[in-house]
Motif scaffolding. Sequence first.
Motif, PDB file in Angstrom:
ATOM      1  N   ILE A 251       0.865  -1.187  -0.077  1.00 28.77           N
ATOM      2  CA  ILE A 251      -0.082   0.017  -0.085  1.00 28.77           C
ATOM      3  C   ILE A 251       0.895   1.150  -0.030  1.00 28.77           C
ATOM      4  CG2 ILE A 251      -0.204  -0.191   2.634  1.00 28.77           C
ATOM      5  CD1 ILE A 251      -3.024   0.825   2.322  1.00 28.77           C
ATOM      6  N   VAL A 252       0.786   2.005  -0.999  1.00 26.63           N
ATOM      7  CA  VAL A 252       1.614   3.260  -1.127  1.00 26.63           C
ATOM      8  C   VAL A 252       0.757   4.596  -0.720  1.00 26.63           C
ATOM      9  CG1 VAL A 252       3.445   2.001  -2.460  1.00 26.63           C
ATOM     10  CG2 VAL A 252       1.373   3.434  -3.617  1.00 26.63           C
ATOM     11  N   GLU A 253       1.410   5.513  -0.453  1.00 27.05           N
ATOM     12  CA  GLU A 253       0.896   6.990  -0.346  1.00 27.05           C
ATOM     13  C   GLU A 253       1.705   7.715  -1.863  1.00 27.05           C
ATOM     14  OE1 GLU A 253       1.373   8.703   3.573  1.00 27.05           O
ATOM     15  OE2 GLU A 253       0.195   7.150   4.413  1.00 27.05           O
ATOM     16  N   GLN A 255       3.656  10.165  -1.634  1.00 25.28           N
ATOM     17  CA  GLN A 255       4.973  10.362  -1.283  1.00 25.28           C
ATOM     18  C   GLN A 255       5.927   9.261  -1.536  1.00 25.28           C
ATOM     19  OE1 GLN A 255       5.852  10.696   2.895  1.00 25.28           O
ATOM     20  NE2 GLN A 255       3.714  10.066   3.416  1.00 25.28           N
ATOM     21  N   ASP A 256       5.430   7.952  -1.691  1.00 22.35           N
ATOM     22  CA  ASP A 256       6.311   6.840  -1.689  1.00 22.35           C
ATOM     23  C   ASP A 256       6.511   6.547  -3.235  1.00 22.35           C
ATOM     24  OD1 ASP A 256       5.982   6.141   1.107  1.00 22.35           O
ATOM     25  OD2 ASP A 256       4.204   5.075   0.788  1.00 22.35           O
ATOM     26  N   ARG A 260      10.520   8.818 -12.882  1.00 22.60           N
ATOM     27  CA  ARG A 260      11.848   9.049 -13.582  1.00 22.60           C
ATOM     28  C   ARG A 260      11.585   8.591 -15.143  1.00 22.60           C
ATOM     29  NH1 ARG A 260      15.851  11.580 -11.311  1.00 22.60           N
ATOM     30  NH2 ARG A 260      13.964  12.687 -11.990  1.00 22.60           N
ATOM     31  N   MET A 266       8.724   2.912  -6.683  1.00 24.13           N
ATOM     32  CA  MET A 266       8.357   3.368  -5.242  1.00 24.13           C
ATOM     33  C   MET A 266       9.751   3.539  -4.763  1.00 24.13           C
ATOM     34  SD  MET A 266       6.347   0.036  -4.306  1.00 24.13           S
ATOM     35  CE  MET A 266       6.871  -1.710  -4.534  1.00 24.13           C
ATOM     36  N   ARG A 267       9.843   4.188  -3.523  1.00 23.47           N
ATOM     37  CA  ARG A 267      10.813   4.409  -2.859  1.00 23.47           C
ATOM     38  C   ARG A 267      11.315   3.219  -1.926  1.00 23.47           C
ATOM     39  NH1 ARG A 267      11.900  10.418  -2.888  1.00 23.47           N
ATOM     40  NH2 ARG A 267       9.846  11.364  -3.667  1.00 23.47           N
ATOM     41  N   LEU A 290       0.833  17.967 -11.759  1.00 26.39           N
ATOM     42  CA  LEU A 290       1.205  18.730 -12.980  1.00 26.39           C
ATOM     43  C   LEU A 290       0.079  18.810 -13.761  1.00 26.39           C
ATOM     44  CD1 LEU A 290       4.760  16.965 -13.722  1.00 26.39           C
ATOM     45  CD2 LEU A 290       4.273  19.167 -12.013  1.00 26.39           C
ATOM     46  N   LYS A 294      -3.560  21.446  -8.836  1.00 30.06           N
ATOM     47  CA  LYS A 294      -2.130  21.748  -8.625  1.00 30.06           C
ATOM     48  C   LYS A 294      -1.801  22.036  -7.066  1.00 30.06           C
ATOM     49  CE  LYS A 294      -1.013  23.530 -12.689  1.00 30.06           C
ATOM     50  NZ  LYS A 294      -1.916  22.456 -13.384  1.00 30.06           N
ATOM     51  N   ILE A 297      -1.264  17.324  -2.798  1.00 33.35           N
ATOM     52  CA  ILE A 297      -0.289  16.716  -2.116  1.00 33.35           C
ATOM     53  C   ILE A 297      -0.269  15.280  -1.996  1.00 33.35           C
ATOM     54  CG2 ILE A 297       0.544  18.899  -0.778  1.00 33.35           C
ATOM     55  CD1 ILE A 297      -0.725  17.389   1.690  1.00 33.35           C
ATOM     56  N   PRO A 301       3.838  13.780  -8.817  1.00 32.06           N
ATOM     57  CA  PRO A 301       4.136  14.524 -10.199  1.00 32.06           C
ATOM     58  C   PRO A 301       4.583  13.592 -11.142  1.00 32.06           C
ATOM     59  CG  PRO A 301       4.949  15.495  -8.044  1.00 32.06           C
ATOM     60  CD  PRO A 301       4.437  14.296  -7.614  1.00 32.06           C
ATOM     61  N   GLU A 305       1.865  11.512 -17.369  1.00 31.48           N
ATOM     62  CA  GLU A 305       2.825  11.354 -18.262  1.00 31.48           C
ATOM     63  C   GLU A 305       3.119  10.064 -18.537  1.00 31.48           C
ATOM     64  OE1 GLU A 305       3.187  13.925 -20.124  1.00 31.48           O
ATOM     65  OE2 GLU A 305       4.633  12.749 -21.465  1.00 31.48           O
TER      66      GLU A 305
ATOM     67  N   LEU B   2       9.189  -0.623   1.548  1.00 36.09           N
ATOM     68  CA  LEU B   2       9.019   0.916   1.272  1.00 36.09           C
ATOM     69  C   LEU B   2       9.679   1.596   2.449  1.00 36.09           C
ATOM     70  CD1 LEU B   2       5.415   1.598   0.294  1.00 36.09           C
ATOM     71  CD2 LEU B   2       7.156   1.746  -0.875  1.00 36.09           C
ATOM     72  N   SER B   3      10.199   2.690   2.108  1.00 38.86           N
ATOM     73  CA  SER B   3      10.945   3.432   3.218  1.00 38.86           C
ATOM     74  C   SER B   3       9.928   3.828   4.352  1.00 38.86           C
ATOM     75  CB  SER B   3      11.706   4.534   2.762  1.00 38.86           C
ATOM     76  OG  SER B   3      12.492   4.141   1.775  1.00 38.86           O
ATOM     77  N   ARG B   4       8.837   4.340   3.831  1.00 41.10           N
ATOM     78  CA  ARG B   4       7.747   4.788   4.704  1.00 41.10           C
ATOM     79  C   ARG B   4       7.363   3.575   5.778  1.00 41.10           C
ATOM     80  NH1 ARG B   4       2.793   4.081   4.517  1.00 41.10           N
ATOM     81  NH2 ARG B   4       2.738   3.793   2.353  1.00 41.10           N
ATOM     82  N   GLU B 103      -1.008  -3.775   6.737  1.00 38.77           N
ATOM     83  CA  GLU B 103      -0.995  -4.827   6.052  1.00 38.77           C
ATOM     84  C   GLU B 103       0.425  -5.584   6.081  1.00 38.77           C
ATOM     85  OE1 GLU B 103      -1.120  -1.624   5.061  1.00 38.77           O
ATOM     86  OE2 GLU B 103       1.045  -1.662   3.976  1.00 38.77           O
ATOM     87  N   LEU B 322      12.524  17.528 -10.331  1.00 34.83           N
ATOM     88  CA  LEU B 322      11.439  16.923 -11.294  1.00 34.83           C
ATOM     89  C   LEU B 322      12.022  17.377 -12.633  1.00 34.83           C
ATOM     90  CD1 LEU B 322       8.877  18.735  -9.142  1.00 34.83           C
ATOM     91  CD2 LEU B 322       8.594  16.483 -10.005  1.00 34.83           C
ATOM     92  N   PRO B 333       5.527  17.294  -1.168  1.00 37.24           N
ATOM     93  CA  PRO B 333       5.100  16.927   0.263  1.00 37.24           C
ATOM     94  C   PRO B 333       6.016  15.906   0.925  1.00 37.24           C
ATOM     95  CG  PRO B 333       3.812  15.334  -1.289  1.00 37.24           C
ATOM     96  CD  PRO B 333       5.014  16.396  -2.078  1.00 37.24           C
TER      97      PRO B 333
END
Lengths: 481, 350
Positions: A251-253, A255-256, A260, A266-267, A290, A294, A297, A301, A305, B2-4, B103, B322, B333
């Motif tokens: 599960i990601v948000e 910000q994760d 590129r 995902m980070r 983008l 705008k 949060i 971004p 694309e 994930l880092s988070r 999870e 970016l 964020p």
Amino acid sequence: MALLDKYHPGDFFDEMFAAEGEVRPHYATLHERFQQLDREEFEQRRQAVDAAFLRQGITFTVYSDEQGTERIFPFDLVPRIIPNAEWTKIEAGLVQRLRALNLFLKDIYFDQRIIKEKVVPVEDIISAKHYRPEMRHVEVPRDIYIHICGSDMVRDREGTYFVLEDNGRCPSGVSYLLENRVAMKRAFPNLFGSVGVRPVAHYTQDLLTVLQYIAPPNGRNSPTVVLLTPGIYNSAYFEHSFLARQMGIQIVEGQDLVVRDKKVYMRTTKGLEQVDTIYRRLDDDFLDPLVFRKDSILGVPGLVEAYRAGNVSLANAIGTGVADDKVIYKYVPDMIRFYLSEEPILANVPTYLASNPKECEYIVTHLDKLVVKSANESGGYGMLVGPASTHSQRADFKAKILENPRNFIAQPTLNLSRHPSYCDGKFEGRHVDLRPYILYGEKISIIPGGLTRVALRKGSLVVNSSQGGGSKDTWVLYGDS
Amino acid sequence: MLSRVADSLYWMSRYAERAENIARILDVNLQLMLDLPKLGPAEQKTLWEPVLRSTGDHVDFFEYHKEASSDNVIEFLTLNPKNPNSILNCLTASRENARHVREQISLEMWEEINRIYLWIKSQTLKKIVRQGPYEFFSQVKNASHLFQGITDGTMTHGEDWDFIQVGKYLERADMTTRILDANDEIFVSKPAVTQTAGTLHWSAILRSCSSHDSYRKFYVAQVEPDKVVEFLILNEFFPRSIRFCAQSLNDALRRISGCKEEHFTNLAEKLAGRLVSELNYSALEDIKTVGMHTYMDDLQIKLNGIGEAIFQAYLFSPPLPLPESEPKPEPAPGKAQGQSQKQGKATAAA
């Protein structure tokens, strides 16, 4: 005295009783077993189920409460039963509808035949809040737009099923359906075998299969699927985390994730890892600052694309909300005829468009008899139930309608079916609807039944959890009784 | 991973451990007071101030209260909603982090942390006093033990489990240094300290670290300050000694990266490895030479350094630039630089 002895079906279509004391055949076994329970036993099981929901944190967050109170979604222990023959027809009708909606979306984002042939007026499409011109001529994987659909259905005084709306954006509630079944099996383990109930637990596996099916070809062995959530404070967060856990995906948000070279990653603690399919539980508006809002949060971004480049799949596709618009809803039976050359199996509720001057005249002069809805709201907000409204509410709505006719539709107030429900220590009839969950992958499949929502407030027609609604387990039988 | 997610697992674990430690410190101090003659406000204050220093709350506390008494310290550290280090807030934060990664953790873990959260939300000071604080503290400690046991017994011992270990041992080592540091004056022999009162104190410190019985078994001797220090800092096998925690922390970090002993691939491993070596090759005399207070300050600086290095290595991803062709969006964020969640403690060395 047995539990259901004093129950009055009233002047409604009652799901369990054809008339007072006359049980419909598909409820016979259940009725018999419930009659053997005494009030205390029933109350104990009810409390045990509530306690289990709280312990497991199967809750939703109440927005208006500063303490961030979490509540359990009220669960009524009397299940709703649908016999097989009835279900088969519903299933065929929903499959037909979803095929047509999907062809409609493909059409309006490409050739626009339905506009050229004057079946749907171009103004109604362009003015739809969730129509996305950014999606014109963008190929989506396997030409599927709505992968997960949660249509709302109701029955009228005669028991006829109607489709009330098609939720083709981010329909929620399926986790409650699955958890309700688990809770019922714990509370009444012996009932299931004797009644013959079709299982629902394979839903998450089917969902994962769909999400893998639509992944872009990437040359790697198995696609990486993630669920994108707005975050822990979203009222449906429990569902997001439930589905991710059941499917075994991350599960990601926003910000994760990072984009590129038009690819989404995902980070992780080991660096960046590419993502193939995103099951997003975030509206179009918030997906990518983008392209859309705008100030979002919550989004990523560059995501749009990457999507347009075909490097990542989204479920549902961007731009499905146009089919979800309550004005466009009116045309769904025409779409079925136009694209499939078939007659609709399931009926629409008659709908008046305020954007049509004649119909608008009818609406504003019959407000006390109609249900008025804004074209793009959900969750039971922005709605006027005519017969239950006050004079000033009607005046207020009349002004709003005249100010922005495109944003309103009206439908006759349906005398919704009722179901025996346990309220304050006794059984009373309460209005119900049905939300089946439809998946569109290699083929279209529907888990038997759906989420039955019940308006627990006496006399209320609004089943949404934000407005005092609860839910029931829904049983589709192997047979017809 | 994930880092988070790693971040949430780490803090879930740290906060649960912190709640347990605070419960134990309060419990021991209350029991210690029962053994002493009736205390006036001044004596109460001398007994409670080290507790507040241990938990790092002495500054915040005196903003709300003039005097430290049993009643107001207990209120401040158990159910006070404004104190980020109250047991209530630690358990809430632990559960909130668990909710973030629900999870990822086992169903059993979630249900236990959710159960203790619902329980503490239902507590009031009145209830705690009525049933006896001992009962309350033992509930908190047991819940933490149960949670850690369930974690070990139901979760795959992979990278995610290792981040939980990292959080747990870092928090535990930190708390042991704080307990020793806060009580450093009683290790300095003063003629005023009678043998009995001294023994009571030193025993209380051992019990604050759940180490009284282990100590007895290990030394088969009287409780003496030097041995207490040696045991809590340098013992190789006691699971709350600083050396043991540092070793376990170092092991977990190496399992995460796959880097073998005597080598390092990031700053966290380098600092943790160095700390382990230092503790392995230290003796009581070395501590006494520098002095207890200085030694503890130094340890805390090192532990904080490891925490920060872990954050930089695994938990924090710097925002990537970016693509230039796109219009510039709102500021990205996410987390500010530095450790993502406030430690909620004044660093003694700061």
